[in-house]
Design an enzyme around this catalytic site. Structure first.
Site, PDB file in Angstrom:
ATOM      1  N   SER A  26      41.815  47.695  35.980  1.00  0.00           N
ATOM      2  CA  SER A  26      42.371  48.497  34.765  1.00  0.00           C
ATOM      3  C   SER A  26      41.597  49.911  34.417  1.00  0.00           C
ATOM      4  O   SER A  26      42.017  50.583  33.876  1.00  0.00           O
ATOM      5  CB  SER A  26      41.986  47.496  33.685  1.00  0.00           C
ATOM      6  OG  SER A  26      40.832  47.022  33.561  1.00  0.00           O
ATOM      7  N   ARG A  33      29.256  36.686  31.702  1.00  0.00           N
ATOM      8  CA  ARG A  33      30.237  36.603  30.679  1.00  0.00           C
ATOM      9  C   ARG A  33      30.874  35.408  30.533  1.00  0.00           C
ATOM     10  O   ARG A  33      31.027  34.778  29.285  1.00  0.00           O
ATOM     11  CB  ARG A  33      31.465  37.831  30.925  1.00  0.00           C
ATOM     12  CG  ARG A  33      30.780  39.139  31.180  1.00  0.00           C
ATOM     13  CD  ARG A  33      32.014  40.277  31.494  1.00  0.00           C
ATOM     14  NE  ARG A  33      32.396  39.827  32.657  1.00  0.00           N
ATOM     15  CZ  ARG A  33      33.724  40.394  33.380  1.00  0.00           C
ATOM     16  NH1 ARG A  33      34.240  41.219  32.770  1.00  0.00           N
ATOM     17  NH2 ARG A  33      34.043  40.067  34.750  1.00  0.00           N
ATOM     18  N   ASP A  51      37.151  35.177  33.316  1.00  0.00           N
ATOM     19  CA  ASP A  51      38.465  34.403  32.941  1.00  0.00           C
ATOM     20  C   ASP A  51      38.557  32.806  33.120  1.00  0.00           C
ATOM     21  O   ASP A  51      39.260  32.220  32.467  1.00  0.00           O
ATOM     22  CB  ASP A  51      39.491  35.159  33.927  1.00  0.00           C
ATOM     23  CG  ASP A  51      39.725  36.402  33.642  1.00  0.00           C
ATOM     24  OD1 ASP A  51      39.619  37.147  32.471  1.00  0.00           O
ATOM     25  OD2 ASP A  51      39.800  37.088  34.678  1.00  0.00           O
ATOM     26  N   HIS A  58      43.431  39.958  38.439  1.00  0.00           N
ATOM     27  CA  HIS A  58      42.783  40.687  37.381  1.00  0.00           C
ATOM     28  C   HIS A  58      42.885  39.788  36.235  1.00  0.00           C
ATOM     29  O   HIS A  58      42.771  38.604  35.987  1.00  0.00           O
ATOM     30  CB  HIS A  58      43.061  42.060  37.343  1.00  0.00           C
ATOM     31  CG  HIS A  58      42.403  43.009  36.611  1.00  0.00           C
ATOM     32  ND1 HIS A  58      40.992  42.780  36.432  1.00  0.00           N
ATOM     33  CD2 HIS A  58      42.452  44.399  36.263  1.00  0.00           C
ATOM     34  CE1 HIS A  58      40.479  43.936  35.865  1.00  0.00           C
ATOM     35  NE2 HIS A  58      41.418  44.765  35.785  1.00  0.00           N
ATOM     36  N   HIS A  61      35.060  36.942  42.993  1.00  0.00           N
ATOM     37  CA  HIS A  61      35.106  38.378  42.404  1.00  0.00           C
ATOM     38  C   HIS A  61      34.970  39.351  43.501  1.00  0.00           C
ATOM     39  O   HIS A  61      34.233  38.992  44.345  1.00  0.00           O
ATOM     40  CB  HIS A  61      33.794  38.551  41.545  1.00  0.00           C
ATOM     41  CG  HIS A  61      34.051  39.588  40.254  1.00  0.00           C
ATOM     42  ND1 HIS A  61      33.442  41.087  40.894  1.00  0.00           N
ATOM     43  CD2 HIS A  61      34.645  39.586  39.169  1.00  0.00           C
ATOM     44  CE1 HIS A  61      33.761  41.675  39.606  1.00  0.00           C
ATOM     45  NE2 HIS A  61      34.601  41.152  38.721  1.00  0.00           N
TER      46      HIS A  61
HETATM   47  N1  HAX Z   1      40.673  30.947  45.589  1.00  0.00           N
HETATM   48  C1  HAX Z   1      40.916  30.840  46.672  1.00  0.00           C
HETATM   49  N2  HAX Z   1      40.716  31.809  47.532  1.00  0.00           N
HETATM   50  C2  HAX Z   1      40.244  32.840  46.906  1.00  0.00           C
HETATM   51  C3  HAX Z   1      39.481  32.935  45.892  1.00  0.00           C
HETATM   52  C4  HAX Z   1      39.794  31.835  45.014  1.00  0.00           C
HETATM   53  N3  HAX Z   1      39.450  31.914  43.660  1.00  0.00           N
HETATM   54  N4  HAX Z   1      38.866  33.988  45.665  1.00  0.00           N
HETATM   55  C5  HAX Z   1      39.099  34.731  46.782  1.00  0.00           C
HETATM   56  N5  HAX Z   1      39.703  33.955  47.801  1.00  0.00           N
HETATM   57  C6  HAX Z   1      40.193  34.337  49.107  1.00  0.00           C
HETATM   58  C7  HAX Z   1      41.019  35.503  48.843  1.00  0.00           C
HETATM   59  O1  HAX Z   1      42.106  35.254  48.752  1.00  0.00           O
HETATM   60  C8  HAX Z   1      40.716  36.092  50.491  1.00  0.00           C
HETATM   61  O2  HAX Z   1      41.692  35.250  51.125  1.00  0.00           O
HETATM   62  P1  HAX Z   1      42.613  36.088  52.535  1.00  0.00           P
HETATM   63  O3  HAX Z   1      41.322  36.382  53.620  1.00  0.00           O
HETATM   64  O4  HAX Z   1      43.394  34.925  52.979  1.00  0.00           O
HETATM   65  O5  HAX Z   1      43.013  37.110  52.123  1.00  0.00           O
HETATM   66  C9  HAX Z   1      39.509  35.619  51.145  1.00  0.00           C
HETATM   67  O6  HAX Z   1      39.259  34.618  49.981  1.00  0.00           O
HETATM   68  C10 HAX Z   1      38.314  36.945  50.651  1.00  0.00           C
HETATM   69  O7  HAX Z   1      38.430  37.296  49.497  1.00  0.00           O
HETATM   70  P2  HAX Z   1      37.109  38.038  48.698  1.00  0.00           P
HETATM   71  O8  HAX Z   1      36.559  39.118  49.450  1.00  0.00           O
HETATM   72  O9  HAX Z   1      36.173  36.685  48.377  1.00  0.00           O
HETATM   73  O10 HAX Z   1      37.722  38.437  47.444  1.00  0.00           O
HETATM   74  P3  HAX Z   1      38.507  39.929  46.922  1.00  0.00           P
HETATM   75  O11 HAX Z   1      37.558  40.856  46.611  1.00  0.00           O
HETATM   76  O12 HAX Z   1      39.429  40.144  47.978  1.00  0.00           O
HETATM   77  O13 HAX Z   1      39.288  39.356  45.687  1.00  0.00           O
HETATM   78  C11 HAX Z   1      39.349  38.213  43.544  1.00  0.00           C
HETATM   79  C12 HAX Z   1      38.733  39.122  44.368  1.00  0.00           C
HETATM   80  C13 HAX Z   1      39.036  38.085  42.223  1.00  0.00           C
HETATM   81  C14 HAX Z   1      40.920  38.924  43.300  1.00  0.00           C
HETATM   82  C15 HAX Z   1      39.682  36.923  44.170  1.00  0.00           C
HETATM   83  O14 HAX Z   1      38.450  36.348  44.367  1.00  0.00           O
HETATM   84  C16 HAX Z   1      40.567  35.978  43.382  1.00  0.00           C
HETATM   85  O15 HAX Z   1      41.952  36.215  43.610  1.00  0.00           O
HETATM   86  N6  HAX Z   1      40.215  35.147  42.466  1.00  0.00           N
HETATM   87  C17 HAX Z   1      41.258  34.245  41.665  1.00  0.00           C
HETATM   88  C18 HAX Z   1      41.783  35.247  40.596  1.00  0.00           C
HETATM   89  C19 HAX Z   1      40.740  35.604  39.650  1.00  0.00           C
HETATM   90  O16 HAX Z   1      39.952  34.703  39.069  1.00  0.00           O
HETATM   91  N7  HAX Z   1      40.778  36.893  39.256  1.00  0.00           N
HETATM   92  C20 HAX Z   1      40.113  37.418  38.173  1.00  0.00           C
HETATM   93  C21 HAX Z   1      38.866  38.327  38.577  1.00  0.00           C
HETATM   94  C22 HAX Z   1      37.658  38.826  37.511  1.00  0.00           C
HETATM   95  C23 HAX Z   1      38.541  39.785  36.773  1.00  0.00           C
HETATM   96  O17 HAX Z   1      39.212  40.935  37.388  1.00  0.00           O
HETATM   97  N8  HAX Z   1      39.087  39.625  35.632  1.00  0.00           N
HETATM   98  O18 HAX Z   1      40.038  40.513  35.051  1.00  0.00           O
END
Ligand code: HAX
Length: 435
Positions: free
Chosen positions: A241, A327, A373, A271, A318
């Site tokens: 964002s 938070r 979240d 996000h 994250h």
């Molecule tokens: N559950 C399952 N798998 C997860 C995971 C979770 N909560 N978090 C990361 N992973 C997986 C990723 O999907 C990725 O898988 P692949 O190798 O198969 O692609 C792997 O672990 C490595 O990811 P990472 O490097 O640890 O995490 P990223 O930086 O790529 O992504 C995210 C960060 C926040 C998007 C990710 O942790 C996620 O999808 N979390 C769940 C959704 C979530 O809570 N989002 C909110 C984040 C905070 C925010 O921005 N709030 O607005």
């Protein structure tokens, strides 16, 4: 007392000089190198943009202009009789870098009140959209509908010096922030309640009024709203964002265009939408298990089922953080104080006990700990705001403060249009061969 705008104006010239000196003396210093993995991998960790309002440390979490969350909860002015910081205070801090006094905060409250009336054309635009349109779509549309009144656009057409860009940007930002609780609460009323707008209470602050206009008359909820709006306001510059708002604004698109774009990014499930997904997931658990608080064993099974079906555990992980999000901790403290026996809070706490271990065993997520979240929804449910599709709008109202403060500074510092270089896979292969 200098007004907020005067305080900001006084800071701009010294900051411009500081940045010019940094560029002149250190412009050729390397701050980051980019690997092929990073180029394909969402630019993770690449230091290639400057955001002054907040900084994120992987272990400690967010600091807003140098202050961490416990410090802000202690130092920012509160509503009369309240214990949580007023969002107007974090706005003042993010924009100026100074901790505000009670008077500074009062000025922001009054300024936003003056600018808060929703124009008829905005209400009509929103009324034209089916009520079951996702609240984030309605929110983004509402922000865009205000664009016709942009002061920046008007002044730009008339012709102005680059040095003046920050001024009409500031005016747009103040007009926009003043109206966001009105827009958001109307979305809530028309999507889930009787569709009637509740007039603002002139005695209340920005956050208190937001709760009031949603129709939630509970002093504790008003306090939660204030805390929520402070906690979600900013998370340095690289998140979707913030980065989107900055990118779109860099084309000199006005704050309405820039924020609407940023809000569209916040609406993604990886996000901001994660807050609604957490609640949806908890409701699914409850439904499948026949209601009540599940046992640990049931929860563990459900978490594994989620992972095995290829879904993420919402609210966990994250891109930058490598510890429990402070938070999350602040919201947990609020829950422990106000609703320790609440059923949804108990489930959220149980997930906190088991999910990190499961994610570690699963072996993919670099950060197995909860983010902001994972907690926000259960507090909303406790106070009766059970419509979880609405939660990301709450996040958006708050996040607008941080990203729009940064946008004012982008224009004050004359930052140029953003234009990184993209490469092709063919280029990568040639480049690697040549090396
Ligand atoms: N559950 C399952 N798998 C997860 C995971 C979770 N909560 N978090 C990361 N992973 C997986 C990723 O999907 C990725 O898988 P692949 O190798 O198969 O692609 C792997 O672990 C490595 O990811 P990472 O490097 O640890 O995490 P990223 O930086 O790529 O992504 C995210 C960060 C926040 C998007 C990710 O942790 C996620 O999808 N979390 C769940 C959704 C979530 O809570 N989002 C909110 C984040 C905070 C925010 O921005 N709030 O607005």
């Amino acid at each position: 007392m200098a007004t907020l705008k005067e305080t900001l104006a006084a800071k701009i010239e010294p900051m411009r000089k500081e940045v010019q000196a940094v560029l002149k003396n250190h412009g050729d210093n390397v701050v980051s190198e980019v690997t092929v993995t990073q180029a394909y991998g969402g630019m993770r960790g690449v230091k290639c943009m400057v955001t002054e309002t907040s900084a994120l440390d992987p272990m400690e979490g967010i600091r807003f202009r140098g202050y961490n969350i416990p410090q802000l909860r202690e130092k920012l002015p509160k509503a009369p009789g309240g214990e949580e910081p007023l969002p107007e205070g974090i706005f003042y801090l993010l924009l100026t870098g100074d901790l505000p006094t009670e008077k500074n905060v009062k000025e922001v409250t009054e300024e936003w009140k003056k600018r808060s009336t929703l124009p008829d054309h905005l209400v009509k635009t929103m009324d034209a959209v089916p009520k079951d349109t996702h609240p984030m779509t309605q929110f983004s549309l509402g922000i865009l509908a205000l664009q016709r009144d942009s002061v920046f656009v008007q002044k730009y057409r008339e012709g102005m010096s680059k040095l003046e860009y920050w001024d009409p940007t500031y005016e747009d930002v103040m007009n926009l922030l003043a109206k966001l609780p009105g827009i958001a609460s109307y979305i809530y009323r028309r999507s889930y309640k009787d569709g009637k707008r509740i007039p603002a209470d002139p005695k209340l602050d920005w956050g208190g009024n937001f709760a009031h206009m949603m129709g939630v008359e509970n002093e504790e909820y008003k306090e939660l709203m204030r805390l929520y709006l402070v906690l979600h306001s900013d998370h340095e510059g690289g998140n979707v964002s913030a980065h989107t708002t900055h990118l779109v604004g860099s084309a000199l698109s006005d704050p309405y265009y820039a924020l609407s774009a940023g809000i569209n990014g916040l609406a993604g499930p990886l996000h901001g939408l994660a807050n609604q997904e957490v609640l949806r997931w908890i409701m699914e658990v409850k439904e499948e298990l026949g209601g009540g608080v599940p046992t640990k064993k049931q929860l563990v099974d459900f978490l594994w089922d989620t992972l095995k079906s290829g879904k993420v555990i919402p609210g966990y992980g994250h891109a930058v953080l490598r510890q429990t999000d402070p938070r999350y901790t602040a919201q947990r403290e609020f829950a422990l104080k106000h609703c320790p026996e609440d059923e949804t809070f108990k489930i959220v706490s149980m997930i906190f006990e088991v999910a990190p271990g499961i994610l570690q065993e699963h072996g993919k997520a670099k950060n197995p700990w909860p983010n902001v979240d994972a907690h926000s929804g259960c507090l909303q449910v406790y106070y009766g705001v059970v419509e979880y599709d609405f939660y990301t709008v709450l996040f958006g109202v708050s996040r607008a403060m941080g990203v729009l403060c940064s946008l004012i500074w982008d224009r004050a510092l004359g930052l140029p249009i953003e234009r990184p270089k993209s490469i092709t896979t063919g280029w990568v292969k040639e480049h690697v061969k040549a090396k």
